[in-house]
Design a protein around this motif. Structure first.
Motif, PDB file in Angstrom:
ATOM      1  N   ASP A  19    -115.430  -5.054  47.716  1.00 19.25           N
ATOM      2  CA  ASP A  19    -115.151  -6.251  48.515  1.00 19.25           C
ATOM      3  C   ASP A  19    -114.767  -7.442  47.663  1.00 19.25           C
ATOM      4  N   ASN A  20    -115.298  -7.523  46.440  1.00 12.31           N
ATOM      5  CA  ASN A  20    -115.032  -8.702  45.613  1.00 12.31           C
ATOM      6  C   ASN A  20    -114.618  -8.360  44.183  1.00 12.31           C
ATOM      7  N   LYS A  21    -114.110  -7.129  43.979  1.00 12.40           N
ATOM      8  CA  LYS A  21    -113.704  -6.716  42.640  1.00 12.40           C
ATOM      9  C   LYS A  21    -112.346  -6.020  42.676  1.00 12.40           C
ATOM     10  N   GLN A  22    -111.601  -6.167  41.586  1.00  9.89           N
ATOM     11  CA  GLN A  22    -110.352  -5.427  41.380  1.00  9.89           C
ATOM     12  C   GLN A  22    -110.527  -4.461  40.212  1.00  9.89           C
ATOM     13  N   LEU A  23    -109.851  -3.314  40.293  1.00 11.58           N
ATOM     14  CA  LEU A  23    -109.844  -2.356  39.196  1.00 11.58           C
ATOM     15  C   LEU A  23    -108.475  -2.420  38.520  1.00 11.58           C
ATOM     16  N   VAL A  24    -108.441  -2.893  37.276  1.00 13.14           N
ATOM     17  CA  VAL A  24    -107.206  -2.974  36.491  1.00 13.14           C
ATOM     18  C   VAL A  24    -107.180  -1.772  35.551  1.00 13.14           C
ATOM     19  N   VAL A  25    -106.078  -1.027  35.567  1.00 10.80           N
ATOM     20  CA  VAL A  25    -105.965   0.188  34.756  1.00 10.80           C
ATOM     21  C   VAL A  25    -104.783   0.054  33.811  1.00 10.80           C
ATOM     22  N   LEU A  26    -105.022   0.284  32.499  1.00  8.71           N
ATOM     23  CA  LEU A  26    -103.969   0.266  31.482  1.00  8.71           C
ATOM     24  C   LEU A  26    -103.772   1.696  30.985  1.00  8.71           C
ATOM     25  N   LYS A  27    -102.556   2.219  31.193  1.00  4.65           N
ATOM     26  CA  LYS A  27    -102.241   3.600  30.805  1.00  4.65           C
ATOM     27  C   LYS A  27    -101.184   3.563  29.701  1.00  4.65           C
ATOM     28  N   SER A  28    -101.210   4.525  28.742  1.00  6.35           N
ATOM     29  CA  SER A  28    -102.284   5.466  28.536  1.00  6.35           C
ATOM     30  C   SER A  28    -102.398   5.683  27.039  1.00  6.35           C
ATOM     31  N   PHE A  29    -103.466   6.408  26.609  1.00  8.06           N
ATOM     32  CA  PHE A  29    -103.740   6.677  25.205  1.00  8.06           C
ATOM     33  C   PHE A  29    -103.917   8.185  25.039  1.00  8.06           C
ATOM     34  N   PRO A  30    -103.396   8.781  23.957  1.00 12.91           N
ATOM     35  CA  PRO A  30    -103.425  10.243  23.829  1.00 12.91           C
ATOM     36  C   PRO A  30    -104.805  10.822  23.566  1.00 12.91           C
ATOM     37  N   SER A  31    -105.743  10.003  23.055  1.00 17.95           N
ATOM     38  CA  SER A  31    -107.057  10.540  22.720  1.00 17.95           C
ATOM     39  C   SER A  31    -108.107   9.446  22.805  1.00 17.95           C
ATOM     40  N   ALA A  32    -109.372   9.886  22.737  1.00 21.14           N
ATOM     41  CA  ALA A  32    -110.481   8.946  22.792  1.00 21.14           C
ATOM     42  C   ALA A  32    -110.504   8.047  21.553  1.00 21.14           C
ATOM     43  N   LYS A  33    -110.112   8.594  20.405  1.00 20.02           N
ATOM     44  CA  LYS A  33    -110.143   7.815  19.171  1.00 20.02           C
ATOM     45  C   LYS A  33    -109.192   6.615  19.253  1.00 20.02           C
ATOM     46  N   GLU A  34    -108.001   6.841  19.787  1.00 19.02           N
ATOM     47  CA  GLU A  34    -107.021   5.750  19.905  1.00 19.02           C
ATOM     48  C   GLU A  34    -107.451   4.721  20.938  1.00 19.02           C
ATOM     49  N   VAL A  35    -108.001   5.196  22.054  1.00 21.38           N
ATOM     50  CA  VAL A  35    -108.404   4.251  23.087  1.00 21.38           C
ATOM     51  C   VAL A  35    -109.582   3.394  22.607  1.00 21.38           C
ATOM     52  N   MET A  36    -110.476   3.982  21.795  1.00 20.89           N
ATOM     53  CA  MET A  36    -111.594   3.205  21.276  1.00 20.89           C
ATOM     54  C   MET A  36    -111.139   2.174  20.245  1.00 20.89           C
ATOM     55  N   SER A  37    -110.101   2.512  19.476  1.00 18.14           N
ATOM     56  CA  SER A  37    -109.539   1.552  18.525  1.00 18.14           C
ATOM     57  C   SER A  37    -108.973   0.343  19.281  1.00 18.14           C
ATOM     58  N   TYR A  38    -108.248   0.630  20.366  1.00 17.19           N
ATOM     59  CA  TYR A  38    -107.692  -0.452  21.197  1.00 17.19           C
ATOM     60  C   TYR A  38    -108.834  -1.257  21.830  1.00 17.19           C
ATOM     61  N   LYS A  59     -95.684   0.113  21.366  1.00 16.93           N
ATOM     62  CA  LYS A  59     -96.158   1.047  22.378  1.00 16.93           C
ATOM     63  C   LYS A  59     -95.733   0.583  23.771  1.00 16.93           C
ATOM     64  N   THR A  60     -95.644   1.534  24.699  1.00 15.43           N
ATOM     65  CA  THR A  60     -95.290   1.223  26.084  1.00 15.43           C
ATOM     66  C   THR A  60     -96.496   1.513  26.971  1.00 15.43           C
ATOM     67  N   PHE A  61     -96.979   0.473  27.634  1.00 15.76           N
ATOM     68  CA  PHE A  61     -98.127   0.622  28.519  1.00 15.76           C
ATOM     69  C   PHE A  61     -97.712   0.379  29.971  1.00 15.76           C
ATOM     70  N   ASN A  62     -98.504   0.930  30.878  1.00 17.86           N
ATOM     71  CA  ASN A  62     -98.306   0.715  32.313  1.00 17.86           C
ATOM     72  C   ASN A  62     -99.574   0.075  32.870  1.00 17.86           C
ATOM     73  N   LEU A  63     -99.443  -1.146  33.395  1.00 14.16           N
ATOM     74  CA  LEU A  63    -100.599  -1.893  33.905  1.00 14.16           C
ATOM     75  C   LEU A  63    -100.558  -1.904  35.435  1.00 14.16           C
ATOM     76  N   THR A  64    -101.614  -1.408  36.056  1.00 12.97           N
ATOM     77  CA  THR A  64    -101.709  -1.405  37.530  1.00 12.97           C
ATOM     78  C   THR A  64    -103.059  -1.970  37.943  1.00 12.97           C
ATOM     79  N   SER A  65    -103.169  -2.357  39.217  1.00 14.51           N
ATOM     80  CA  SER A  65    -104.456  -2.859  39.730  1.00 14.51           C
ATOM     81  C   SER A  65    -104.609  -2.478  41.192  1.00 14.51           C
ATOM     82  N   ASN A  66    -105.854  -2.253  41.578  1.00 10.90           N
ATOM     83  CA  ASN A  66    -106.198  -1.919  42.961  1.00 10.90           C
ATOM     84  C   ASN A  66    -107.509  -2.589  43.325  1.00 10.90           C
ATOM     85  N   LEU A  67    -107.747  -2.743  44.642  1.00 13.39           N
ATOM     86  CA  LEU A  67    -109.017  -3.278  45.111  1.00 13.39           C
ATOM     87  C   LEU A  67    -110.105  -2.240  44.850  1.00 13.39           C
ATOM     88  N   PHE A  68    -111.188  -2.654  44.194  1.00 18.07           N
ATOM     89  CA  PHE A  68    -112.256  -1.724  43.814  1.00 18.07           C
ATOM     90  C   PHE A  68    -113.438  -1.810  44.774  1.00 18.07           C
TER      91      PHE A  68
END
Length: 881
Positions: free
Chosen positions: A803-822, A792-801
């Motif tokens: 003052d002391n937290k970062q938000l890391v986002v892993l994209k993407s999954f076609p459905s809720a079932k697949e994302v829950m398996s991961y 699979k090909t994923f895209n990993l990004t991050s942003n400041l969420f």
């Protein structure tokens, strides 16, 4: 003629064949190796050297901390060298495109070119210095993986260690270092650098003894041709000295500071070596006079003008060791006065001034110095949080001292006759006018002395818009600008350009709307009113009610002062004196009982039994029914009360757990038992709340509404009341939807998370904004994906969420079932959560793509967690087909 044409044609054909990247012949390889080396690679190296030179030149080491082994630009300054490294990347990339020999399928033949791998390394190095760490690591890994027969793969591995160390993935560095150490065919250049790489690795892991050992080995590599340069060895020697100093091994530290000086590095390193040696002086065993004389001599040398603040600070430390507080304060003040471009040092000097005044219980000057220290000192200072905390404590204390002083002064003032009051006011106005006149005279004098400044000269009108007149305008003259900047910096330090820059606590300022039409008149009124008697007669406590109000302020400030002395400053003597003064001035104040008990406990702790007995009798006689009297009479009273409280708390926890487990009948029974068994206690409202919820679950909405209304009526200010009100509002909306339909139509769509199990989903992780933790987490997440989801090909990004937290986002999954398996796999991965990346520090959730902007806007991860548990938990239990 025909022969010449034939030779010419043959040469062109030969050159054409040699230029081709599809021919793996001796001629082709020779041509491409030659041009790759002396074209792309050579100029790429020059660009990298230029970038490294700029980094070294602009680097400002913080000698208060252990120096890093390698010098990299900080993130905010990396862009200064982007041009050089971008050129290097472009040169090497072009070289690879033009000179990498490929087979018939278009794949590169790694063994055919000698310099292609070097160009890849240069690309990785450039990315590293640009702080594009993952791109650099990718280039180095490509070389190590692809060019297995080339010795340059070891160079790439060395750079992989450096990059992993910068990312924070030291565990990955350990494996590579082990391979390099066990490699028999390791090139000499890498062998020489290997101890330095290991030292950097050990320092990142906090193994400073091992790091010092490795650096000492590197320092011995002094061969002028094949060894390490003298400049680098001097830096390593200084680091070794710092490491020994940290371990309190002052003898070895002095040895290596002296060695640093003998290696003749740049003057800054020589200077700080001498300063460090002076700081390590043992004043109990050695006479400090010689060291002091040497430092004072250095303070007279013009070449040290940038370091005067450091010199005086060191003198202050020596005097402090010798317990000469007065002389230490003198030198620390000199350090502040002479500080030019070193805000960290200025902050350290302010801090020392604050600490000494604090130890001498001079709390008002201590507060001022701590305030300056907080503004000036770096937020990376190891004790920054405690400095801020003490500053706030002192700020509060001094605020109460000033309140008492002000109210007492006002009360004394109103007791004077009118003529005496007028004399005082007239004197204040006279002093104010004199001060204004002095300032105006000083401004005029400075304006006349400014070089090139002719503004305000008689008979001259400056035409700012005329090109020829520009040099005479103040801000067009670079000399005057430099003069102003230097003067400002000397007085205020390097202040951030912002409103209220003089204040360390910007939260105390309140901006009120200004009517532009009244601005000029307001300024004129303000200027004139503070020079009238009426101005100073406003807000005076002239009536009995105002005197009473003033006394309340004084009483409150006395009590708060005594409490701060006792609880936060651990100054029992001052605390008792403050409370005694409060009770002496105001014998019937509302804090009388509290102060008696605090002084009773304080005298007991000081083993002053007579005074402790004195306050004990006052409590028993004057407040016989108070809780403090009960505690004195029965020492186990407090523990018995706490035991009863802990029993209720334990019982409530059991009831609450039953409710969480959806065992509503058992929870209802427990709540009723809790209400009847324990009577009045702090958990009554909570028992009633659980009773209401369980009744609603087991019976009807009407029963839920009845019990919630009863709860709100009995406990209007309790912490569960807002929750009860929210549920009551929901019931009203359910019963009367038409009344709330219009009001809620717009906000319902905007402010609630939506459910769409068949739409695109992401994985999000909320991680601490600490580079070591965040970068390590991202590296390990990539490793997890490459290991278990390589197809699979994923895209990993991050942003400041926040003052002391970062938000890391892993994209993407076609459905809720697949994302829950991961999700189920990733949260159980043992290699993802280890060392500095702790599972309890990171929140990981699947999220619908459309819900991500809403989460980022609201930043309420708690509410999303509830939404996740309500809507996605069944997926993990395989209930969705």
């Amino acid at each position: 003629m025909l022969i010449k044409r034939f030779i010419y044609s043959l040469a062109i054909a030969f050159l054409f064949v040699a230029c081709s990247t599809k021919k793996n012949t001796v001629v082709s390889r020779g041509y491409h190796n030659l041009t790759a080396r002396f074209n792309g690679y050579y100029y790429s190296c020059l660009n990298i050297e230029e970038g490294q030179y700029k980094i070294d030149k602009s680097n400002k080491d913080n000698f208060d901390q252990i120096l890093p082994v390698y010098i990299y630009p900080p993130g905010d300054k990396a862009k200064n060298t982007f041009p050089e490294f971008d050129k290097a990347i472009k040169k090497s990339s072009t070289c690879i495109q033009r000179h990498a020999i490929k087979d018939k399928k278009g794949n590169e033949i790694p063994s055919s070119g000698k310099w292609i791998d070097n160009n890849w390394i240069n690309i990785g190095v450039s990315h590293l210095y640009k702080r594009e760490l993952f791109s650099g690591l990718e280039a180095f890994e490509y070389v190590a993986r692809t060019y297995t027969k080339s010795k340059d793969k070891y160079t790439a591995m060395a750079w992989m260690v450096k990059t992993n160390n910068e990312i924070g993935a030291v565990s990955s560095s350990e494996q590579i270092l082990s391979l390099l150490k066990n490699e028999k065919a390791l090139p000499h250049k890498i062998k020489v650098e290997l101890p330095v790489l290991e030292a950097d690795y050990f320092m990142r892991r906090g193994l400073n003894t091992e790091a010092a050992t490795k650096l000492m080995g590197a320092i011995r590599s002094s061969n002028p041709i094949t060894g390490i340069s003298r400049k680098k060895r001097a830096r390593y020697s200084f680091i070794v000295a710092q490491l020994f100093e940290q371990q309190k091994n002052n003898k070895r530290a002095l040895e290596y500071y002296k060695k640093t000086i003998r290696l003749k590095p740049n003057y800054e390193l020589v200077f700080y070596s001498k300063i460090k040696m002076a700081k390590l002086l043992d004043v109990k065993r050695n006479n400090s006079e010689k060291t002091k004389k040497e430092l004072l001599k250095m303070a007279k040398e013009f070449k040290n003008n940038e370091y005067y603040d450091v010199i005086y600070y060191t003198l202050g430390e020596i005097e402090e060791k010798e317990r000469n507080a007065t002389q230490a304060l003198y030198y620390y003040k000199k350090s502040v006065q002479t500080s030019m471009n070193n805000p960290n040092q200025k902050g350290q000097s302010y801090l020392k001034l604050g600490e000494i005044n604090f130890d001498l219980t001079n709390y008002q000057p201590a507060e001022a110095y701590y305030d300056s220290a907080v503004v000036t000192i770096s937020k990376d200072h190891p004790d920054y949080a405690s400095i801020v905390a003490r500053k706030k404590t002192l700020e509060t204390l001094v605020g109460h001292i000033r309140t008492i002083s002000k109210e007492d002064s006002l009360q004394r003032f109103v007791k004077l006759s009118e003529s005496e009051q007028n004399k005082i006011i007239d004197k204040i106005i006279s002093n104010l006018e004199k001060e204004e006149a002095r300032k105006e005279k000083e401004i005029a004098k400075n304006s006349n002395q400014l070089p090139g400044n002719t503004i305000g000269s008689p008979g001259q009108i400056q035409d700012i818009g005329t090109p020829g007149a520009g040099a005479s305008f103040y801000f067009y003259n670079q000399n005057t600008i430099s003069f102003g900047i230097a003067d400002f910096t000397k007085k205020w330090g390097n202040r951030k350009l912002e409103d209220n820059w003089r204040r360390s606590n910007k939260a105390l300022t309140i901006d009120e709307p200004v009517n532009q039409k009244d601005t000029a008149s307001t300024k004129m009124v303000a200027k004139s009113t503070n020079k009238t008697r009426e101005y100073y007669r406003t807000n005076l406590p002239v009536s009995d009610s105002l005197i009473k109000k003033s006394n309340k302020k004084i009483i409150h400030s006395y009590y708060m002062m005594g409490s701060i002395y006792k609880e936060e400053l651990n100054n029992t003597k001052k605390s008792v004196a403050t409370f005694e003064e409060l009770n002496s001035r105001f014998p019937t104040n509302k804090y009388l009982l509290n102060t008696y008990y605090i002084m009773y406990r304080s005298h007991l702790a000081e083993k002053n039994q007579p005074r402790a007995d004195y306050y004990k009798e006052k409590i028993l006689n004057e407040f016989p029914d108070s809780e403090f009297a009960l505690i004195i009479k029965n020492p186990s009273y407090a523990s018995e009360a706490n035991s009863a409280k802990s029993e209720v708390e334990s019982f409530y926890t059991t009831v609450y757990q039953s409710y969480l487990e959806k065992n509503y009948s058992q929870a209802l029974t427990g709540a009723k038992e809790g209400l009847s068994k324990f009577g009045k206690n702090v958990y009554v409202s909570k028992f009633e709340f659980i009773r209401a919820l369980c009744v609603g679950k087991l019976k009807s909405v009407d029963s839920l509404e009845y019990y919630l209304k009863l709860l709100v009526a009995k406990h209007p200010n309790d912490e569960v009341t807002p929750l009860a009100n929210d549920i009551l509002l929901s019931i009203k909306k359910q019963k009367n939807p038409d009344l709330y339909k219009t009001a809620d139509a717009g906000t319902a769509q905007l402010d609630t998370f939506s459910v769409n199990l068949d739409a695109e989903h992401f994985i999000i992780a909320i991680v601490p904004d600490d580079p070591k933790i965040a970068d390590s987490f991202k590296v390990r997440l990539n490793t997890f994906n490459n290991t278990y989801y390589s197809s699979k090909t994923f895209n990993l990004t991050s942003n400041l969420f926040s003052d002391n937290k970062q938000l890391v986002v892993l994209k993407s999954f076609p459905s809720a079932k697949e994302v829950m398996s991961y999700y189920e796999n990733v949260i159980k991965d043992p290699d993802l959560f280890k060392e500095e990346v702790k599972k309890e520090m990171i929140d990981i959730y699947p999220i619908l793509g459309n819900n991500l902007p809403l989460l980022y806007k609201k930043k309420n991860i708690g509410s999303y967690k509830i939404f996740f548990l309500d809507n996605y938990k069944n997926l993990s239990e395989n209930k969705i087909k």
